[in-house]
Design an enzyme around this catalytic site. Structure first.
Site, short mmCIF file in Angstrom:
data_model
loop_
_atom_site.label_atom_id
_atom_site.label_comp_id
_atom_site.label_asym_id
_atom_site.label_seq_id
_atom_site.Cartn_x
_atom_site.Cartn_y
_atom_site.Cartn_z
N CYS A 166 62.91 42.20 51.71
CA CYS A 166 63.70 42.73 52.82
C CYS A 166 62.83 43.19 54.00
O CYS A 166 63.36 43.61 55.03
CB CYS A 166 64.59 43.87 52.33
SG CYS A 166 65.71 43.31 51.03
N HIS A 306 65.34 52.17 57.51
CA HIS A 306 65.69 51.07 56.61
C HIS A 306 66.94 51.42 55.83
O HIS A 306 67.76 50.55 55.53
CB HIS A 306 64.53 50.78 55.66
CG HIS A 306 64.78 49.66 54.71
ND1 HIS A 306 64.85 48.35 55.12
CD2 HIS A 306 64.99 49.65 53.37
CE1 HIS A 306 65.08 47.57 54.08
NE2 HIS A 306 65.18 48.33 53.00
N GLU A 317 62.50 57.23 51.84
CA GLU A 317 62.17 56.97 53.24
C GLU A 317 62.23 58.25 54.06
O GLU A 317 61.34 58.50 54.90
CB GLU A 317 63.12 55.93 53.82
CG GLU A 317 62.82 55.64 55.29
CD GLU A 317 63.77 54.63 55.92
OE1 GLU A 317 63.49 54.19 57.05
OE2 GLU A 317 64.79 54.29 55.28
N LYS A 336 72.45 49.86 59.03
CA LYS A 336 72.99 49.07 57.91
C LYS A 336 74.37 49.60 57.49
O LYS A 336 75.09 48.90 56.79
CB LYS A 336 72.04 49.10 56.72
CG LYS A 336 70.79 48.24 56.89
CD LYS A 336 69.96 48.25 55.62
CE LYS A 336 68.69 47.44 55.79
NZ LYS A 336 67.71 48.07 56.70
N HIS A 341 73.24 44.98 54.59
CA HIS A 341 71.81 44.70 54.45
C HIS A 341 71.59 43.20 54.55
O HIS A 341 71.94 42.45 53.63
CB HIS A 341 71.33 45.25 53.11
CG HIS A 341 69.85 45.25 52.95
ND1 HIS A 341 68.99 44.66 53.87
CD2 HIS A 341 69.04 45.76 51.97
CE1 HIS A 341 67.75 44.83 53.46
NE2 HIS A 341 67.76 45.48 52.32
N PHE A 402 61.72 44.77 48.00
CA PHE A 402 61.39 44.73 46.58
C PHE A 402 59.95 44.24 46.41
O PHE A 402 59.51 43.30 47.09
CB PHE A 402 62.32 43.77 45.84
CG PHE A 402 63.68 44.34 45.52
CD1 PHE A 402 64.05 45.60 45.93
CD2 PHE A 402 64.59 43.59 44.79
CE1 PHE A 402 65.31 46.12 45.62
CE2 PHE A 402 65.85 44.09 44.48
CZ PHE A 402 66.21 45.36 44.89
#
Length: 415
Positions: A166, A306, A317, A336, A341, A402
């Site tokens: 991502c 994010h 985060e 998002k 996403h 990931f």
């Protein structure tokens, strides 16, 4: 080092298939989530996503071309054509030497997954005789989008794909930025596309407990920072940016959206899919971007987080952001909550949002957050509910993937 500016934007998204429509819906706080239409979800735990609506590839390519390309490449072509037109660049008027200084770096996390699923299903349901489409391999490989964009315009500059889950398209943008700064190209087309609302993708994310299962209220399912958040909402689409050498842009009288001044990358080095509680990888990415930009944290006006709406990821985060910015009045939002996403395309789409925030002096809101997580520091200035006007001279865009990949970009207002 060369200075780098943004001179063109293009977008195919769940909230509109042009930058103008997309930006208006972001500022208006609309959600792109709805019931999945691409396949039968009756046996799936999650039955909704942020799909692209009313996409017509024939605007950008003929029917023969469409048959050659997976949907992720079609999205890449459409968004890049928009960005090129927006920039005012006319590649057809350039000679081969000039086009050798123009390159493409394009990202995707999944590539042609829908083609892969469809072809494998046909093989498994047959008699075992391999009747694969002759375009099967070119349709599924991730680098093909960058290749196709360059072929369409005969661009001979640096050309490749980036894959960091991502964080992929933010990585592509940083790579394009570095290419121009080092004098290896004058113009770069960078971005990412994803078309992964497919049975294996939704089923796989369900198996890993990553997706929201709020099927009763899909439009409110993506709710970053809410104490009741239960996972992210899958999205699809593409975002394209034209990055250009500042002197080259000025010489041709280009419209300039913003200047890119920093890109930081790092690794969590922690877990396959999880993020560390202290957010150290994210902290390093932001810190490295600030160092390259040669600015202090106090200069930043806005952070596009994010924040995917996962319980662990949001907190990790925000811990990193708080470590960097402390009690500084930096505004934070999670877009998002509206787009879902977009996986490998998230960085590009959110860079466009961040750039337009800088250009237009407005902070998009985080929608759907109704019960703010009490474990989140109250010192953080998170914009909820409605967009707000604010002078934005410097803005940060975070993306994480990931595998622990982190990538942060910084954009500056162009005077």
């Amino acid at each position: 080092m060369k200075r780098v500016v943004i001179t063109g934007l293009g977008a195919i998204t769940p909230l509109g298939n042009t930058v103008e429509e997309f930006w208006k819906n972001i500022i208006d706080g609309k959600s792109g989530a709805s019931e999945i239409t691409k396949f039968d979800t009756s046996k799936f735990k999650t039955k909704f996503a942020c799909e692209v609506k009313d996409f017509n590839p024939e605007i950008y390519m003929d029917r023969k071309e469409i048959k050659k390309y997976d949907l992720f490449t079609q999205y890449a072509i459409a968004s890049s054509e928009q960005a090129i037109a927006d920039s005012g660049l006319d590649f057809s008027a350039m000679n081969q030497e000039e086009r050798s200084e123009i390159g493409v770096i394009w990202a995707s996390g999944y590539g042609g997954i829908s083609t892969f699923e469809q072809q494998l299903s046909e093989f498994n349901s047959g008699d075992g005789t391999p009747h694969f489409n002759p375009y099967f391999i070119p349709k599924i490989i991730i680098d093909i989008a960058a290749g196709v964009i360059s072929i369409r315009h005969r661009l001979h500059g640096p050309n490749y794909a980036t894959v960091s889950a991502c964080a992929s398209s933010n990585t592509a943008i940083i790579s394009a930025f570095d290419t121009i700064r080092l004098g290896k190209a004058k113009v770069m087309i960078a971005g990412g596309s994803e078309a992964a609302i497919t049975p294996s993708s939704i089923g796989g994310f369900n198996a890993s407990q990553a997706l929201s299962k709020n099927n009763e209220n899909p439009e409110k399912a993506s709710k970053p920072f809410d104490k009741d958040r239960d996972g992210f909402v899958a999205g699809e689409g593409a975002g394209a940016l034209i990055l250009e050498d500042y002197e080259h842009a000025i010489a041709r009288g280009a419209k300039i959206y913003a200047e890119m001044i920093g890109g930081g990358m790092a690794a969590d080095a922690y877990h396959l899919t999880g993020t560390p509680p202290d957010g150290y990888g994210a902290y390093l990415g932001i810190k490295n971007a600030l160092k390259e930009a040669n600015i202090e944290p106090s200069a930043i006006d806005y952070v596009n987080a994010h924040a995917t709406s996962t319980p662990q990821g949001d907190l990790s985060e925000l811990t990193a952001i708080h470590t960097i910015f402390g009690n500084l009045p930096v505004s934070i939002s999670a877009t998002k909550s509206m787009t879902g996403h977009l996986l490998g395309a998230a960085g590009a789409i959110e860079s466009i949002i961040t750039i337009l925030s800088v250009k237009n002096d407005i902070i998009p809101a985080t929608i759907n957050t109704e019960n703010f997580d009490p474990s989140i520091s109250q010192d953080l200035n998170i914009v909820l509910g409605k967009s707000i006007p604010k002078k934005v001279n410097y803005a940060v865009n975070n993306t994480f993937g990931f595998g622990g990949h982190t990538a942060t970009t910084i954009f500056k207002k162009h005077d």
